[in-house]
Enzyme design. Structure first.
Site, PDB file in Angstrom:
ATOM      1  N   ARG A  95      19.135 -15.373  22.048  1.00 43.45           N
ATOM      2  CA  ARG A  95      17.907 -15.203  21.795  1.00 43.45           C
ATOM      3  C   ARG A  95      16.780 -15.735  22.305  1.00 43.45           C
ATOM      4  O   ARG A  95      16.091 -15.495  22.970  1.00 43.45           O
ATOM      5  CB  ARG A  95      17.476 -15.796  20.360  1.00 43.45           C
ATOM      6  CG  ARG A  95      16.233 -16.259  19.809  1.00 43.45           C
ATOM      7  CD  ARG A  95      16.102 -15.625  18.345  1.00 43.45           C
ATOM      8  NE  ARG A  95      16.707 -15.449  17.543  1.00 43.45           N
ATOM      9  CZ  ARG A  95      17.214 -15.260  16.693  1.00 43.45           C
ATOM     10  NH1 ARG A  95      17.184 -16.884  15.577  1.00 43.45           N
ATOM     11  NH2 ARG A  95      17.958 -14.212  15.563  1.00 43.45           N
ATOM     12  N   TYR A  96      17.311 -17.090  22.653  1.00 40.99           N
ATOM     13  CA  TYR A  96      16.338 -17.375  24.340  1.00 40.99           C
ATOM     14  C   TYR A  96      16.554 -17.577  25.574  1.00 40.99           C
ATOM     15  O   TYR A  96      17.468 -17.440  25.863  1.00 40.99           O
ATOM     16  CB  TYR A  96      16.687 -19.469  23.078  1.00 40.99           C
ATOM     17  CG  TYR A  96      15.978 -19.591  21.752  1.00 40.99           C
ATOM     18  CD1 TYR A  96      14.692 -19.669  21.855  1.00 40.99           C
ATOM     19  CD2 TYR A  96      17.445 -20.129  21.055  1.00 40.99           C
ATOM     20  CE1 TYR A  96      13.713 -19.919  20.655  1.00 40.99           C
ATOM     21  CE2 TYR A  96      16.714 -20.284  19.722  1.00 40.99           C
ATOM     22  CZ  TYR A  96      14.837 -20.662  19.433  1.00 40.99           C
ATOM     23  OH  TYR A  96      14.425 -21.102  18.424  1.00 40.99           O
ATOM     24  N   ARG A  99      19.982 -20.407  26.357  1.00 39.47           N
ATOM     25  CA  ARG A  99      20.980 -20.795  25.492  1.00 39.47           C
ATOM     26  C   ARG A  99      20.977 -19.774  24.643  1.00 39.47           C
ATOM     27  O   ARG A  99      20.611 -18.875  24.377  1.00 39.47           O
ATOM     28  CB  ARG A  99      20.457 -22.219  24.601  1.00 39.47           C
ATOM     29  CG  ARG A  99      19.427 -21.991  24.146  1.00 39.47           C
ATOM     30  CD  ARG A  99      18.717 -23.386  24.157  1.00 39.47           C
ATOM     31  NE  ARG A  99      17.584 -23.495  23.387  1.00 39.47           N
ATOM     32  CZ  ARG A  99      16.446 -22.836  23.231  1.00 39.47           C
ATOM     33  NH1 ARG A  99      17.067 -22.236  24.739  1.00 39.47           N
ATOM     34  NH2 ARG A  99      15.271 -23.013  22.517  1.00 39.47           N
ATOM     35  N   CYS A 108      34.614 -21.866   6.102  1.00 41.84           N
ATOM     36  CA  CYS A 108      34.074 -23.307   6.783  1.00 41.84           C
ATOM     37  C   CYS A 108      34.884 -24.237   6.059  1.00 41.84           C
ATOM     38  O   CYS A 108      36.023 -23.541   4.134  1.00 41.84           O
ATOM     39  CB  CYS A 108      32.531 -23.304   5.673  1.00 41.84           C
ATOM     40  SG  CYS A 108      31.574 -22.728   6.882  1.00 41.84           S
ATOM     41  N   CYS A 112      28.256 -23.373   1.141  1.00 40.11           N
ATOM     42  CA  CYS A 112      27.386 -23.772   0.776  1.00 40.11           C
ATOM     43  C   CYS A 112      26.767 -22.723   0.510  1.00 40.11           C
ATOM     44  O   CYS A 112      26.302 -21.569   1.696  1.00 40.11           O
ATOM     45  CB  CYS A 112      26.705 -24.569   2.122  1.00 40.11           C
ATOM     46  SG  CYS A 112      26.823 -25.211   3.049  1.00 40.11           S
ATOM     47  N   CYS A 115      24.001 -20.837   2.772  1.00 40.03           N
ATOM     48  CA  CYS A 115      24.124 -20.633   3.511  1.00 40.03           C
ATOM     49  C   CYS A 115      23.579 -19.082   4.229  1.00 40.03           C
ATOM     50  O   CYS A 115      23.462 -18.296   3.498  1.00 40.03           O
ATOM     51  CB  CYS A 115      25.607 -19.547   4.430  1.00 40.03           C
ATOM     52  SG  CYS A 115      26.104 -19.458   5.775  1.00 40.03           S
ATOM     53  N   ARG A 117      24.275 -17.627   7.169  1.00 40.09           N
ATOM     54  CA  ARG A 117      25.377 -16.304   7.460  1.00 40.09           C
ATOM     55  C   ARG A 117      26.355 -16.155   6.522  1.00 40.09           C
ATOM     56  O   ARG A 117      26.860 -15.608   6.677  1.00 40.09           O
ATOM     57  CB  ARG A 117      25.846 -17.190   8.473  1.00 40.09           C
ATOM     58  CG  ARG A 117      25.447 -16.611   9.561  1.00 40.09           C
ATOM     59  CD  ARG A 117      25.803 -17.375  11.111  1.00 40.09           C
ATOM     60  NE  ARG A 117      25.082 -17.845  11.962  1.00 40.09           N
ATOM     61  CZ  ARG A 117      25.395 -18.876  12.398  1.00 40.09           C
ATOM     62  NH1 ARG A 117      26.241 -19.566  12.333  1.00 40.09           N
ATOM     63  NH2 ARG A 117      24.034 -18.822  13.374  1.00 40.09           N
ATOM     64  N   ASP A 275      16.335 -21.030   4.968  1.00 39.81           N
ATOM     65  CA  ASP A 275      15.866 -19.406   5.092  1.00 39.81           C
ATOM     66  C   ASP A 275      15.713 -18.678   3.903  1.00 39.81           C
ATOM     67  O   ASP A 275      16.104 -18.575   3.144  1.00 39.81           O
ATOM     68  CB  ASP A 275      16.980 -18.935   6.409  1.00 39.81           C
ATOM     69  CG  ASP A 275      16.723 -20.055   7.334  1.00 39.81           C
ATOM     70  OD1 ASP A 275      15.879 -19.555   7.904  1.00 39.81           O
ATOM     71  OD2 ASP A 275      17.940 -19.670   8.161  1.00 39.81           O
ATOM     72  N   ASP A 312      12.959 -21.461  10.942  1.00 41.85           N
ATOM     73  CA  ASP A 312      12.970 -20.488  11.815  1.00 41.85           C
ATOM     74  C   ASP A 312      12.543 -19.446  10.954  1.00 41.85           C
ATOM     75  O   ASP A 312      13.063 -18.520  10.177  1.00 41.85           O
ATOM     76  CB  ASP A 312      14.637 -20.667  10.992  1.00 41.85           C
ATOM     77  CG  ASP A 312      15.560 -19.823  12.803  1.00 41.85           C
ATOM     78  OD1 ASP A 312      15.238 -19.473  13.640  1.00 41.85           O
ATOM     79  OD2 ASP A 312      17.266 -20.518  12.524  1.00 41.85           O
ATOM     80  N   LYS A 319      12.944 -20.799  15.964  1.00 43.92           N
ATOM     81  CA  LYS A 319      12.373 -22.044  15.355  1.00 43.92           C
ATOM     82  C   LYS A 319      11.370 -22.502  15.478  1.00 43.92           C
ATOM     83  O   LYS A 319      11.254 -22.799  17.014  1.00 43.92           O
ATOM     84  CB  LYS A 319      13.494 -23.219  15.549  1.00 43.92           C
ATOM     85  CG  LYS A 319      15.541 -23.400  15.094  1.00 43.92           C
ATOM     86  CD  LYS A 319      16.045 -23.884  15.841  1.00 43.92           C
ATOM     87  CE  LYS A 319      17.053 -23.995  15.488  1.00 43.92           C
ATOM     88  NZ  LYS A 319      17.090 -22.327  16.140  1.00 43.92           N
TER      89      LYS A 319
END
Ligand code: PLP
Length: 361
Positions: A95-96, A99, A108, A112, A115, A117, A275, A312, A319
């Site tokens: 996206r950037y 990076r 995981c 969480c 999350c 994702r 998010d 974000d 961000k």
């Protein structure tokens, strides 16, 4: 001694029945309804987090125990950051300019509930480990990428050998100056941070780790020890905290968290607005809460303990930082500023750059 793999397998809570048996069925609620939430998105609480729950409904419990609110989707978006639209090959989001995000693990230690994702984490078919080759090739071909962020899932749940292989392959790409790992393992499964793992990671400097702590109670002696081992391996540590309703939406809680992170040799990096993810909307606070927290940190405690507060942006905007209003007025002559304690100060403007001469003809 039990390996971290055995510990995770044997001592985690990974079913609603096991949760009810441990904490009492009256605290878990309607298992038949909750099962849908636990099926939509993986449920597991790692041993260190099980031990940290003081009472049902506390800030640790809230992060990991499914609720029926997850099933009430209002304005949430499945892929709120448009990561899949910005994905040129499987497992890469680019996206950037310089990076890229590289998903290297589907799993995981604890899942969480908030999350970002959650659409794919926990599902090895959606974060396919057999297709990493196209990702490596993409990174090799795109010479503008100088910083790669390994994420998932949690990269540090891979075996030592797999981590070694992935880092070695990335390090063989000359234009990748910086490697980063995003991991909640120092919090969720501190037993995973072994001397062997540290010895592998330190071969690949400059390597940065951004970890994820959301509440001061999470900085247990075991977590602090794990962070110290990573720091001793020369790895600069950051923390990406998520602002969560009922968990850390409080200035004093956040201040204590940031101060404890700093003592544990972690430099707070970001506080994210939660998010706008379908199934996690009940964790979201008003944006003003985040601004109030930054206002309560800046000046009141070490500048090193003050992270950037960011949203974000939904739709893949990346961000975007938010700051409380410190500039009262800005003119050609001066800037009028409010300090952390609310007092007003004036700073005389320096000379502006002369305009570039316009070339005619
Ligand atoms: C967060 C993120 C990054 C890294 O952003 P930094 O501000 O450099 O930490 C890179 N790519 C994607 C897709 C991200 O979401």
């Amino acid at each position: 001694m039990e390996s971290w793999q055995e510990l995770l397998r044997k001592k985690s809570i990974a079913s609603l029945e096991a949760l009810a048996a441990r904490f009492g069925p009256e605290h878990v609620g309607d298992i038949a309804r909750l099962r849908q939430a636990a099926e939509n998105f993986e449920f597991r609480i790692s041993p260190a987090m099980v031990d940290l729950i003081k009472s049902p409904g506390d800030p640790i419990w809230r992060q990991y125990v499914p609720t029926v609110q997850e099933l009430e989707i209002h304005d949430g978006i499945v892929d709120s950051l448009d990561e899949d639209a910005n994905s040129p090959v499987p497992n890469i989001t680019h996206r950037y300019p310089d990076r890229a995000l590289f998903l290297v693990s589907p799993v995981c230690a604890s899942y969480c509930r908030f999350c970002t994702r959650r659409r794919k984490v926990g599902d090895p078919e959606k974060i396919p480990m057999a297709q990493l080759e196209s990702a490596f090739r993409y990174l090799e071909e795109h010479k503008e990428i100088r910083d790669v962020i390994m994420s998932g899932g949690d990269p540090l749940l891979l075996s030592d050998r797999r981590i070694d292989d992935i880092c070695r392959r990335l390090r063989a790409i000359p234009h990748l100056e910086v490697l980063r790992i995003g991991s909640r393992v120092p919090c969720h499964l501190p037993e995973r941070i072994t001397p062997d793992l540290c010895a592998i990671l330190k071969k690949y400097h400059p390597l940065y780790i951004n970890t994820h702590f959301n509440h001061p109670d999470e900085l247990t002696p075991a977590a602090v020890k794990a962070l110290g081992m990573l720091a001793d391996a020369g790895i600069p540590l950051g923390c990406q905290t998520v602002l969560l309703k009922g968990v850390n939406d409080d200035v004093e809680v956040m201040k204590e968290l940031m101060q404890k992170l700093l003592v544990a040799r972690v430099r707070p990096y970001y506080i994210y607005m939660c998010d706008q993810v379908a199934g996690a909307e009940h964790f979201r606070t008003a944006v003003e809460k985040g601004l109030e927290i930054i206002k309560g940190l800046r000046g009141w405690t070490s500048g090193l303990a003050v992270p950037h507060f960011v949203i974000d942006a939904p739709g893949g905007g990346g961000k975007i930082p938010l700051l409380p209003e410190y500039v009262v007025k800005l003119t050609d002559k001066e800037v009028v500023l409010r300090n952390y304690a609310g007092k007003v100060y004036r700073y005389k403007q320096g000379a502006k750059d002369a305009p570039e001469p316009v070339l005619v003809g």
